[in-house]
Enzyme design. Structure first.
Site, PDB file in Angstrom:
ATOM      1  N   SER A   1      -9.941   1.566   2.626  1.00 22.51           N
ATOM      2  CA  SER A   1      -8.711   2.601   1.929  1.00 22.51           C
ATOM      3  C   SER A   1      -7.475   1.634   1.480  1.00 22.51           C
ATOM      4  O   SER A   1      -7.506   1.660   0.522  1.00 22.51           O
ATOM      5  CB  SER A   1      -8.305   3.573   2.539  1.00 22.51           C
TER       6      SER A   1
ATOM      7  N   SER B   1      -9.915  -0.793   6.876  1.00 20.26           N
ATOM      8  CA  SER B   1      -9.297  -0.671   5.997  1.00 20.26           C
ATOM      9  C   SER B   1      -8.297  -1.587   5.199  1.00 20.26           C
ATOM     10  O   SER B   1      -8.263  -1.962   4.083  1.00 20.26           O
ATOM     11  CB  SER B   1      -8.185   0.642   5.225  1.00 20.26           C
TER      12      SER B   1
ATOM     13  N   LYS C   1       0.988  -1.523  -0.587  1.00 21.63           N
ATOM     14  CA  LYS C   1      -0.311   0.347  -0.178  1.00 21.63           C
ATOM     15  C   LYS C   1       1.122   1.560  -0.268  1.00 21.63           C
ATOM     16  O   LYS C   1       2.009   1.301   1.061  1.00 21.63           O
ATOM     17  CB  LYS C   1      -1.128  -0.140   1.430  1.00 21.63           C
TER      18      LYS C   1
HETATM   19  N1  GLN Z   1     -13.168   4.498   6.419  1.00 21.24           N
HETATM   20  C1  GLN Z   1     -12.693   4.056   7.545  1.00 21.24           C
HETATM   21  C2  GLN Z   1     -12.676   5.618   7.318  1.00 21.24           C
HETATM   22  O1  GLN Z   1     -12.250   6.333   6.562  1.00 21.24           O
HETATM   23  C3  GLN Z   1     -11.203   3.740   7.818  1.00 21.24           C
HETATM   24  C4  GLN Z   1     -10.881   3.519   7.027  1.00 21.24           C
HETATM   25  C5  GLN Z   1      -8.708   3.507   7.345  1.00 21.24           C
HETATM   26  O2  GLN Z   1      -8.991   1.921   8.023  1.00 21.24           O
HETATM   27  N2  GLN Z   1      -7.209   3.668   6.679  1.00 21.24           N
HETATM   28  O3  GLN Z   1     -11.425   6.274   8.309  1.00 21.24           O
END
Ligand code: GLN
Length: 482
Positions: free
Chosen positions: A146, A170, A73
C-alpha cells in the site's frame, strides 16, 4: 547537478561541505515534483509552501536530516497537515498531534504526504479513494502498495527518501516493484504512535530509500522505545550504519524451498537465485531451509488482519472525527457515514473481520488463525537456528498492469505471498533491487526485489548483507526515464 537524484547521506555531505545550499536542495526536489508528479501521482498533498516556510526552523535543529526533503505516507499523523489515509472518511482530517516516528525525524523538511491504498489495504494503490499512483518505470503499471506513493516518490526522485508502513508487505512489495530499498523493522522496533491503525499486531513503520545506507540512517533515527506506544520494545538501538561495509564471509543464508513456487515469474526466480549466487561469491554460505507453514500465511493473515481492522475501524462513526453524513437518527447517521466514507475493499475487510470475530465463528476462524500464526513464527525460529538471514523474492512477479487484478481480490492478495509471513512472525526484512525483467515490444525493463529476512531485532544483519550485495551490484543506480 541534479540534486533530486541523490540520497540522504550524499546530500548531507554536499550541505556540510557547503557545496550546495539547503535552498538549492528544496528547489531541486520541488522542481522535480513540478515536472513529473503529473505523470506519477505519488502524492495526496504536496507541502511546498510550508517546506520553504519551515526551512529555517529545520536548519536550526542541526541534525543529519536538517533541510532534507522527505515524503511521508499519508497514514501517519502530521500535526496541522491533512492526513487522509487515502480515504473519504478522513479526507478533511487535520491531526492535532504529530506521530512519534515523524517527530523523531527532527530537522527534516516535509515534501508531502504520499498516496496509499485506503487505510493501507491493498497491494497496488488502486484502492486509494483519490487516484492511482503510477509505476515510474512504466506508467501503465502499478507501483505496488500500500505504500505505493512513497515508493514511487523515491523511485521518481520526487523526494530524497520516504517513510512507509508495512502490515503484510506494504513497504517491501512497492519498494521491489519500484526498484528502491524498503525495510520493515521488527515488530516493536519503531513506535506506531500516530500511525493510523490497520492491524495493530502487524503494523510497522519503516524507511523507503534510494540505497541501503540511507535505510540504516533512517532506522537509527526512528527506532526506539516510546512510552506512547505500549507495543514498542524497550530494547537498545544499535548504530545500524556500523555494520555496513563489514564483510559477509561465513554468513549463513537460508533459502526456503517454499518461496520458489509454481506460477511465479521465472525472471523473478532467476534474478533472486543469481542474487543468492552473488552473496555466495562474497563469502556467504547458502543453505536450503524449510518454512513448512508458508502455504497458510495468506489465509491466516486475511483472517487476522481483517479482524483487527474491523475492530480498529469501528472508531469512524461520524461522531469523533472524520466524515459525518446525517441521518434520521443515530443509527442511520452511523450507517450513512460508513457507507459513504469507506471504499469497497475496506468494507470487504470490515465484513470479513466482523464475521471472523462473531460468536460461533470466532473459534473456527480467529482462534484457528492465531494458532497457525504461532506455527509460522516457529518455522522462522527453527530456520534461524541454522541460518543468520533468509533470502527470498520480495514479490512473485514484477509490477502488473493497472486494472489487472482489481476485479479479483484473491489475485491481489497473492501479491503478498512472500512478505506476509514476516509480519505474522514479527521479524524484520528488507527488499533491495536485484535485477530487471525485460518486457516485450521494447517497453522499459521492470525492477525485481530480493528480500532478506532477519532474526528479531537483528536489522543490522540484514542491512549488512543488503549493503554488501548493493555495493557489489549496480541495480540501485538505475533510474526510470520520466
Ligand atoms: N497488501 C496487504 C493487504 O492488503 C498488505 C498491506 C499492508 O502491508 N499495509 O492487507
Amino acid at each position: 547537478m541534479e540534486l533530486f537524484r541523490l540520497g540522504i547521506h550524499e546530500i548531507r555531505e554536499l550541505l556540510d561541505k557547503k557545496e550546495v545550499s539547503p535552498k538549492d536542495v528544496l528547489d531541486s526536489v520541488f522542481s522535480r515534483i513540478a515536472s513529473v508528479e503529473e505523470k506519477v501521482k505519488a502524492f495526496v498533498t504536496v507541502t511546498k509552501d510550508r517546506a520553504y516556510d519551515m526551512l529555517d526552523d529545520a536548519l536550526a535543529e542541526n541534525t543529519i536530516l536538517s533541510g532534507i526533503p522527505l515524503a511521508i505516507k499519508d497514514n501517519m499523523c502530521t500535526k496541522g497537515i491533512r492526513t487522509t489515509c487515502s480515504s473519504r472518511m478522513l479526507e478533511n482530517f487535520i491531526p492535532p498531534y504529530e506521530g512519534t516516528a515523524t517527530s523523531r525525524l527532527r530537522g527534516y523538511v516535509l515534501a508531502g504526504k504520499t498516496n496509499l491504498d485506503e487505510f493501507a489495504m491493498g497491494s497496488s494503490t488502486e484502492n486509494s479513494a483519490f487516484h492511482t499512483t503510477k509505476n515510474p518505470w512504466d506508467l501503465s503499471r502499478i507501483p505496488g502498495g500500500s505504500s505505493g506513493g512513497s515508493a514511487a516518490a523515491v523511485a521518481a526522485d520526487e523526494c530524497i527518501a520516504a517513510l512507509g508502513s508495512d502490515t503484510g508487505g506494504s513497504i517491501r512489495q512497492p519498494a521491489a516493484l519500484c526498484g528502491v530499498v524498503g525495510l520493515k523493522p521488527t515488530y516493536g522496533r519503531v513506535s506506531r504512535y500516530g500511525l493510523i491503525a490497520f492491524a495493530s499486531s502487524l503494523d510497522q513503520i519503516g524507511p523507503i530509500t534510494k540505497n541501503v545506507r540511507d535505510s540504516a540512517l533512517l532506522m537509527n533515527i526512528i527506532s526506539g522505545h516510546d512510552p506512547l506506544d505500549s507495543t514498542s520494545a524497550p530494547v537498545t538501538v544499535p548504530d545500524f550504519t556500523a555494520s555496513l561495509g563489514r564483510h559477509i564471509k561465513g554468513l549463513k543464508i537460508g533459502v526456503p524451498k517454499e518461496y520458489f513456487i509454481e506460477g511465479m515469474d521465472r525472471k523473478v526466480e532467476n534474478a533472486v537465485r543469481d542474487a543468492v549466487g552473488k552473496l555466495e561469491s562474497l563469502g556467504a554460505i547458502p543453505i536450503e531451509v524449510s518454512l513448512p507453514h508458508t502455504e497458510y500465511a495468506v489465509a491466516t493473515y486475511y483472517v487476522l488482519a481483517a479482524s483487527e481492522a474491523s475492530s480498529n475501524l469501528a472508531r469512524y462513526d461520524g461522531v469523533k472525527y472524520g466524515l459525518r453524513v446525517e441521518g434520521k437518527d443515530l443509527i442511520d447517521m452511523y450507517m450513512n457515514t460508513r457507507a459513504a466514507g469507506f471504499g469497497p475493499e475496506v468494507k470487504r475487510r470490515i465484513m470479513l473481520g466482523t464475521y471472523a470475530l462473531s460468536s460461533g465463528y470466532y473459534e473456527a476462524y480467529y482462534r484457528k488463525a492465531q494458532q497457525v500464526r504461532t506455527l509460522i513464527k516457529r518455522d522462522f525460529e527453527e530456520a534461524f537456528k541454522t541460518v543468520d538471514v533468509i533470502a527470498t523474492p520480495t514479490a512473485p512477479e514484477v509490477a502488473f498492469q493497472a486494472g489487472e487484478k482489481t476485479e479479483d481480490p484473491l489475485k491481489m492478495y497473492l501479491s503478498d505471498i512472500f512478505t506476509i509471513s514476516v509480519n505474522l512472525a514479527g521479524v524484520p526484512a528488507i527488499s533491495v533491487p536485484c535485477g530487471f525483467a525485460s518486457q516485450e515490444g521494447g517497453a522499459a525493463s521492470l525492477p525485481i526485489g530480493l528480500q532478506l529476512i532477519g532474526k528479531h531485532f537483528h536489522e543490522q544483519t540484514i542491512l549488512q548483507a543488503a549493503y554488501a550485495y548493493e555495493q557489489a551490484t549496480d541495480w540501485h543506480k538505475r533510474r526510470p526515464e520520466l
